[in-house]
Write a protein that holds these residues in place. Structure first.
Motif, PDB file in Angstrom:
ATOM      1  N   MET A   1     -22.802   4.546  20.236  1.00  0.00           N
ATOM      2  CA  MET A   1     -23.283   4.946  21.568  1.00  0.00           C
ATOM      3  C   MET A   1     -23.473   6.452  21.644  1.00  0.00           C
ATOM      4  SD  MET A   1     -24.115   2.618  23.745  1.00  0.00           S
ATOM      5  CE  MET A   1     -24.781   1.819  22.303  1.00  0.00           C
ATOM      6  N   ASN A   2     -24.247   6.822  22.610  1.00  0.00           N
ATOM      7  CA  ASN A   2     -24.626   8.220  22.686  1.00  0.00           C
ATOM      8  C   ASN A   2     -23.624   9.077  23.439  1.00  0.00           C
ATOM      9  OD1 ASN A   2     -25.357   6.706  24.967  1.00  0.00           O
ATOM     10  ND2 ASN A   2     -26.600   8.395  25.705  1.00  0.00           N
ATOM     11  N   ARG A   3     -22.635   8.452  24.034  1.00  0.00           N
ATOM     12  CA  ARG A   3     -21.714   9.277  24.811  1.00  0.00           C
ATOM     13  C   ARG A   3     -20.316   8.691  24.746  1.00  0.00           C
ATOM     14  NH1 ARG A   3     -20.847   7.335  29.987  1.00  0.00           N
ATOM     15  NH2 ARG A   3     -21.750   5.302  30.292  1.00  0.00           N
ATOM     16  N   THR A   4     -19.351   9.579  24.972  1.00  0.00           N
ATOM     17  CA  THR A   4     -17.981   9.110  24.974  1.00  0.00           C
ATOM     18  C   THR A   4     -17.686   8.469  26.322  1.00  0.00           C
ATOM     19  OG1 THR A   4     -17.436  11.353  25.588  1.00  0.00           O
ATOM     20  CG2 THR A   4     -17.018  10.729  23.314  1.00  0.00           C
ATOM     21  N   LYS A   5     -16.709   7.586  26.343  1.00  0.00           N
ATOM     22  CA  LYS A   5     -16.375   6.897  27.584  1.00  0.00           C
ATOM     23  C   LYS A   5     -15.734   7.849  28.568  1.00  0.00           C
ATOM     24  CE  LYS A   5     -16.495   2.231  26.297  1.00  0.00           C
ATOM     25  NZ  LYS A   5     -17.193   1.258  27.061  1.00  0.00           N
ATOM     26  N   LYS A   6     -16.126   7.679  29.821  1.00  0.00           N
ATOM     27  CA  LYS A   6     -15.545   8.501  30.873  1.00  0.00           C
ATOM     28  C   LYS A   6     -14.600   7.624  31.684  1.00  0.00           C
ATOM     29  CE  LYS A   6     -18.345  12.185  30.362  1.00  0.00           C
ATOM     30  NZ  LYS A   6     -19.747  11.887  30.440  1.00  0.00           N
ATOM     31  N   TRP A   7     -13.842   8.271  32.549  1.00  0.00           N
ATOM     32  CA  TRP A   7     -12.885   7.497  33.369  1.00  0.00           C
ATOM     33  C   TRP A   7     -13.598   6.395  34.133  1.00  0.00           C
ATOM     34  CZ3 TRP A   7     -13.625   7.270  38.603  1.00  0.00           C
ATOM     35  CH2 TRP A   7     -14.490   8.218  39.153  1.00  0.00           C
ATOM     36  N   TYR A   8     -14.812   6.685  34.604  1.00  0.00           N
ATOM     37  CA  TYR A   8     -15.478   5.681  35.440  1.00  0.00           C
ATOM     38  C   TYR A   8     -16.001   4.485  34.656  1.00  0.00           C
ATOM     39  CZ  TYR A   8     -19.379   8.793  34.181  1.00  0.00           C
ATOM     40  OH  TYR A   8     -20.269   9.571  33.517  1.00  0.00           O
ATOM     41  N   ASP A   9     -15.929   4.559  33.349  1.00  0.00           N
ATOM     42  CA  ASP A   9     -16.334   3.392  32.560  1.00  0.00           C
ATOM     43  C   ASP A   9     -15.260   2.307  32.571  1.00  0.00           C
ATOM     44  OD1 ASP A   9     -18.890   4.244  31.674  1.00  0.00           O
ATOM     45  OD2 ASP A   9     -17.904   5.683  30.352  1.00  0.00           O
ATOM     46  N   TYR A  10     -14.132   2.637  33.170  1.00  0.00           N
ATOM     47  CA  TYR A  10     -13.046   1.654  33.209  1.00  0.00           C
ATOM     48  C   TYR A  10     -12.848   1.065  34.600  1.00  0.00           C
ATOM     49  CZ  TYR A  10     -12.117   3.535  28.632  1.00  0.00           C
ATOM     50  OH  TYR A  10     -12.252   3.913  27.324  1.00  0.00           O
ATOM     51  N   LEU A  11     -13.789   1.288  35.479  1.00  0.00           N
ATOM     52  CA  LEU A  11     -13.609   0.797  36.845  1.00  0.00           C
ATOM     53  C   LEU A  11     -13.650  -0.726  36.927  1.00  0.00           C
ATOM     54  CD1 LEU A  11     -15.458   3.575  38.828  1.00  0.00           C
ATOM     55  CD2 LEU A  11     -13.044   2.996  38.935  1.00  0.00           C
ATOM     56  N   TRP A  12     -14.104  -1.368  35.866  1.00  0.00           N
ATOM     57  CA  TRP A  12     -14.074  -2.841  35.856  1.00  0.00           C
ATOM     58  C   TRP A  12     -12.637  -3.325  35.999  1.00  0.00           C
ATOM     59  CZ3 TRP A  12     -11.248  -5.139  31.966  1.00  0.00           C
ATOM     60  CH2 TRP A  12     -10.991  -4.345  30.838  1.00  0.00           C
ATOM     61  N   ILE A  13     -11.696  -2.510  35.539  1.00  0.00           N
ATOM     62  CA  ILE A  13     -10.281  -2.898  35.661  1.00  0.00           C
ATOM     63  C   ILE A  13      -9.904  -2.968  37.142  1.00  0.00           C
ATOM     64  CG2 ILE A  13      -7.905  -2.233  35.115  1.00  0.00           C
ATOM     65  CD1 ILE A  13      -9.019  -0.839  32.609  1.00  0.00           C
ATOM     66  N   ALA A  14     -10.421  -2.027  37.914  1.00  0.00           N
ATOM     67  CA  ALA A  14     -10.150  -2.027  39.353  1.00  0.00           C
ATOM     68  C   ALA A  14     -10.727  -3.283  40.006  1.00  0.00           C
ATOM     69  CB  ALA A  14     -10.745  -0.774  39.992  1.00  0.00           C
ATOM     70  N   SER A  15     -11.942  -3.650  39.598  1.00  0.00           N
ATOM     71  CA  SER A  15     -12.571  -4.843  40.185  1.00  0.00           C
ATOM     72  C   SER A  15     -11.785  -6.101  39.867  1.00  0.00           C
ATOM     73  CB  SER A  15     -13.993  -5.010  39.648  1.00  0.00           C
ATOM     74  OG  SER A  15     -14.794  -3.962  40.101  1.00  0.00           O
ATOM     75  N   LEU A  16     -11.332  -6.170  38.636  1.00  0.00           N
ATOM     76  CA  LEU A  16     -10.566  -7.338  38.219  1.00  0.00           C
ATOM     77  C   LEU A  16      -9.225  -7.379  38.955  1.00  0.00           C
ATOM     78  CD1 LEU A  16     -10.873  -9.655  36.229  1.00  0.00           C
ATOM     79  CD2 LEU A  16      -9.648  -8.298  34.531  1.00  0.00           C
ATOM     80  N   THR A  17      -8.580  -6.224  39.026  1.00  0.00           N
ATOM     81  CA  THR A  17      -7.290  -6.134  39.714  1.00  0.00           C
ATOM     82  C   THR A  17      -7.432  -6.553  41.172  1.00  0.00           C
ATOM     83  OG1 THR A  17      -6.834  -4.247  38.300  1.00  0.00           O
ATOM     84  CG2 THR A  17      -5.320  -4.617  40.121  1.00  0.00           C
TER      85      THR A  17
ATOM     86  N   CYS B  23     -28.704  -0.001  34.004  1.00  0.00           N
ATOM     87  CA  CYS B  23     -28.200  -0.632  32.775  1.00  0.00           C
ATOM     88  C   CYS B  23     -28.896  -0.048  31.549  1.00  0.00           C
ATOM     89  CB  CYS B  23     -28.433  -2.138  32.801  1.00  0.00           C
ATOM     90  SG  CYS B  23     -27.598  -2.969  34.138  1.00  0.00           S
ATOM     91  N   CYS B  24     -30.177   0.262  31.695  1.00  0.00           N
ATOM     92  CA  CYS B  24     -30.962   0.820  30.593  1.00  0.00           C
ATOM     93  C   CYS B  24     -30.421   2.188  30.188  1.00  0.00           C
ATOM     94  CB  CYS B  24     -32.426   0.926  31.007  1.00  0.00           C
ATOM     95  SG  CYS B  24     -32.652   1.759  32.600  1.00  0.00           S
ATOM     96  N   VAL B  25     -30.069   2.986  31.202  1.00  0.00           N
ATOM     97  CA  VAL B  25     -29.588   4.340  30.951  1.00  0.00           C
ATOM     98  C   VAL B  25     -28.336   4.310  30.082  1.00  0.00           C
ATOM     99  CG1 VAL B  25     -28.766   6.446  32.075  1.00  0.00           C
ATOM    100  CG2 VAL B  25     -30.498   5.031  33.197  1.00  0.00           C
ATOM    101  N   LYS B  26     -27.473   3.339  30.383  1.00  0.00           N
ATOM    102  CA  LYS B  26     -26.199   3.273  29.669  1.00  0.00           C
ATOM    103  C   LYS B  26     -26.352   2.958  28.199  1.00  0.00           C
ATOM    104  CE  LYS B  26     -23.135   2.361  33.448  1.00  0.00           C
ATOM    105  NZ  LYS B  26     -22.097   1.548  34.039  1.00  0.00           N
ATOM    106  N   VAL B  27     -27.400   2.232  27.822  1.00  0.00           N
ATOM    107  CA  VAL B  27     -27.492   1.830  26.414  1.00  0.00           C
ATOM    108  C   VAL B  27     -28.427   2.700  25.591  1.00  0.00           C
ATOM    109  CG1 VAL B  27     -26.883  -0.569  26.847  1.00  0.00           C
ATOM    110  CG2 VAL B  27     -29.286   0.113  26.906  1.00  0.00           C
ATOM    111  N   CYS B  28     -29.214   3.558  26.225  1.00  0.00           N
ATOM    112  CA  CYS B  28     -30.173   4.350  25.448  1.00  0.00           C
ATOM    113  C   CYS B  28     -29.447   5.368  24.566  1.00  0.00           C
ATOM    114  CB  CYS B  28     -31.152   5.063  26.366  1.00  0.00           C
ATOM    115  SG  CYS B  28     -32.290   6.096  25.430  1.00  0.00           S
ATOM    116  N   PRO B  29     -29.633   5.280  23.271  1.00  0.00           N
ATOM    117  CA  PRO B  29     -28.921   6.192  22.368  1.00  0.00           C
ATOM    118  C   PRO B  29     -29.455   7.625  22.441  1.00  0.00           C
ATOM    119  CG  PRO B  29     -30.346   4.706  21.112  1.00  0.00           C
ATOM    120  CD  PRO B  29     -30.451   4.295  22.545  1.00  0.00           C
ATOM    121  N   LEU B  30     -30.621   7.806  23.031  1.00  0.00           N
ATOM    122  CA  LEU B  30     -31.231   9.134  23.039  1.00  0.00           C
ATOM    123  C   LEU B  30     -31.328   9.745  24.441  1.00  0.00           C
ATOM    124  CD1 LEU B  30     -33.801   7.993  20.482  1.00  0.00           C
ATOM    125  CD2 LEU B  30     -32.414  10.033  20.148  1.00  0.00           C
ATOM    126  N   SER B  31     -30.689   9.116  25.401  1.00  0.00           N
ATOM    127  CA  SER B  31     -30.790   9.566  26.799  1.00  0.00           C
ATOM    128  C   SER B  31     -32.248   9.783  27.187  1.00  0.00           C
ATOM    129  CB  SER B  31     -30.013  10.873  27.030  1.00  0.00           C
ATOM    130  OG  SER B  31     -28.704  10.725  26.571  1.00  0.00           O
TER     131      SER B  31
END
Ligand code: SF4
Ligand code: SF4
Ligand code: SF4
Lengths: 193, 70
Positions: A1-17, B23-31
Motif C-alpha cells: 500500500m501507498n501509505r502507512t495506517k493512521k489511527w482512523y483506519d481502525y475506526l471499524w473497531i469502534a463500529s463493531l464495539t 474507496c478508490c482513493v484508499k487503494v490507489c498505490p500512486l495517490s
C-alpha cells in the motif's frame, strides 16, 4: 500500500464495539448519534466527504469482511441500485422511518405509550432485546430512543452485510443514506447540482 | 509527473454515477485519484498508470480503464 495506517483506519473497531455494546446495554445506542452528526457537520462546515473517505468505521468493516476476509462475491451492483432514483428514494424512506421512530419515542415521553423493549430489524421483524435494559435514571423515553436508534443501526448493518456478500464489499456505500445526504450537501454547498 | 513511455492506460471516472465514497482513493498505490469537494472522484492522468485497482474496488463500478488518447 501507498501509505502507512493512521489511527482512523481502525475506526471499524469502534463500529463493531458499538453493535456489541448495544447487545448488552441498549443505552449505548445513544453513541450512534455521533455517526449521524459528525458526517453532517463535516459536510456542512468542511464541504467535503472526509467522513466517508476517512473516518467511517462501518465502511471499513465492510472492506475488511468483504475484502480481506473474502466474504463477498465481488460482483457489480445492479444498475437500479446506483440510480439516483433509488438512492434518493432510499434516503427519503430512511428518513420517514427515522421520524416514525422519533414519534414513537415522543409518545413514550408523553406517557401515551409504554416502553417497548424490542429491536426492529428491517423495519419489520421485532426481536426481543429485553436483556439489554435494566432501567435508566432518566425517563423511559430515553430508552425508547435507544431501542429505536439501535434498530436503525442494526438494520443498516444487516442490509450492508447482505449487499456486501452479494455484490462488492462496500456496496452499502452506493445507497447509504448518510453517504447520499453528505454528497447532496457537498453538491449544494459547492454549487454543482 | 513524467508518464512512463508505453504506459498509456488510464483510469476514467463516470462522474455522474460516482457516490464519492473514496474507496478508490484508499487503494490507489500512486495517490492518482482523489475525491474532489465531496462530489466526485477525479483522476490525475499524469500520475495514473492504469493498474485498475481503483476500478476493482469501486462499489458503484463507475471507473473504467481506458487507452489514453494523448
Ligand atoms: S457511504 Fe455510508 S457507510 Fe459508506 S463510508 Fe459513507 S457513511 Fe460510511
Ligand atoms: S488505475 Fe491504478 S494508478 Fe490509476 S487511479 Fe486507479 S488505482 Fe490509481
Ligand atoms: S470508489 Fe467509485 S464511487 Fe467511490 S469515490 Fe471512487 S469512483 Fe466514486
Amino acid at each position: 500500500m501507498n501509505r502507512t495506517k493512521k489511527w482512523y483506519d481502525y475506526l471499524w473497531i469502534a463500529s463493531l464495539t458499538y453493535l456489541i455494546l448495544g447487545f448488552f446495554n441498549i443505552l449505548f445506542a445513544w453513541l450512534g448519534l455521533l455517526c449521524f452528526f459528525i458526517p453532517l457537520l463535516i459536510a456542512i462546515i468542511g464541504g467535503n466527504k472526509a467522513y466517508c473517505n476517512r473516518y467511517c468505521g462501518r465502511g471499513q468493516l465492510f472492506t475488511l469482511l468483504g475484502g480481506r476476509f473474502g466474504l463477498s462475491r465481488r460482483r457489480d451492483v445492479p444498475r437500479w441500485m446506483k440510480s439516483r432514483a433509488f438512492r434518493y428514494g432510499f434516503l427519503v424512506f430512511f428518513f420517514v422511518m427515522f421520524f416514525l421512530m422519533l414519534w414513537n419515542t415522543y409518545l413514550v415521553f408523553a406517557g401515551a405509550q409504554d416502553l417497548r423493549q424490542v429491536v426492529t430489524l428491517l423495519w419489520t421483524f421485532k426481536l426481543p432485546w429485553h436483556w439489554a435494559y435494566r432501567g435508566t435514571l432518566f425517563h423511559p423515553g430515553t430508552a425508547q430512543f435507544a431501542f429505536g436508534f439501535y434498530s436503525v443501526m442494526l438494520t443498516s448493518t444487516v442490509l450492508g452485510l447482505i449487499t456486501m456478500v452479494l455484490f462488492k464489499p462496500r456496496s452499502w456505500c452506493v445507497y447509504c443514506p448518510m453517504g447520499t445526504m453528505t454528497q447532496l450537501i457537498c453538491r449544494t454547498r459547492n454549487g454543482k447540482v | 509527473m513524467g508518464a512512463a513511455v508505453g504506459r498509456r492506460r488510464r483510469a476514467s471516472v463516470d462522474q455522474g454515477g460516482c457516490v464519492a465514497c473514496g474507496c478508490c482513493v484508499k487503494v490507489c498505490p500512486l495517490s492518482a485519484i482523489q475525491v474532489v469537494k465531496g462530489i466526485t472522484a477525479q483522476v490525475d492522468k499524469g500520475r495514473c498508470v492504469g493498474c485498475g485497482k481503483c476500478a476493482k474496488e469501486c462499489p458503484a463500478s463507475v471507473i473504467t480503464i481506458e487507452e489514453a488518447t494523448a
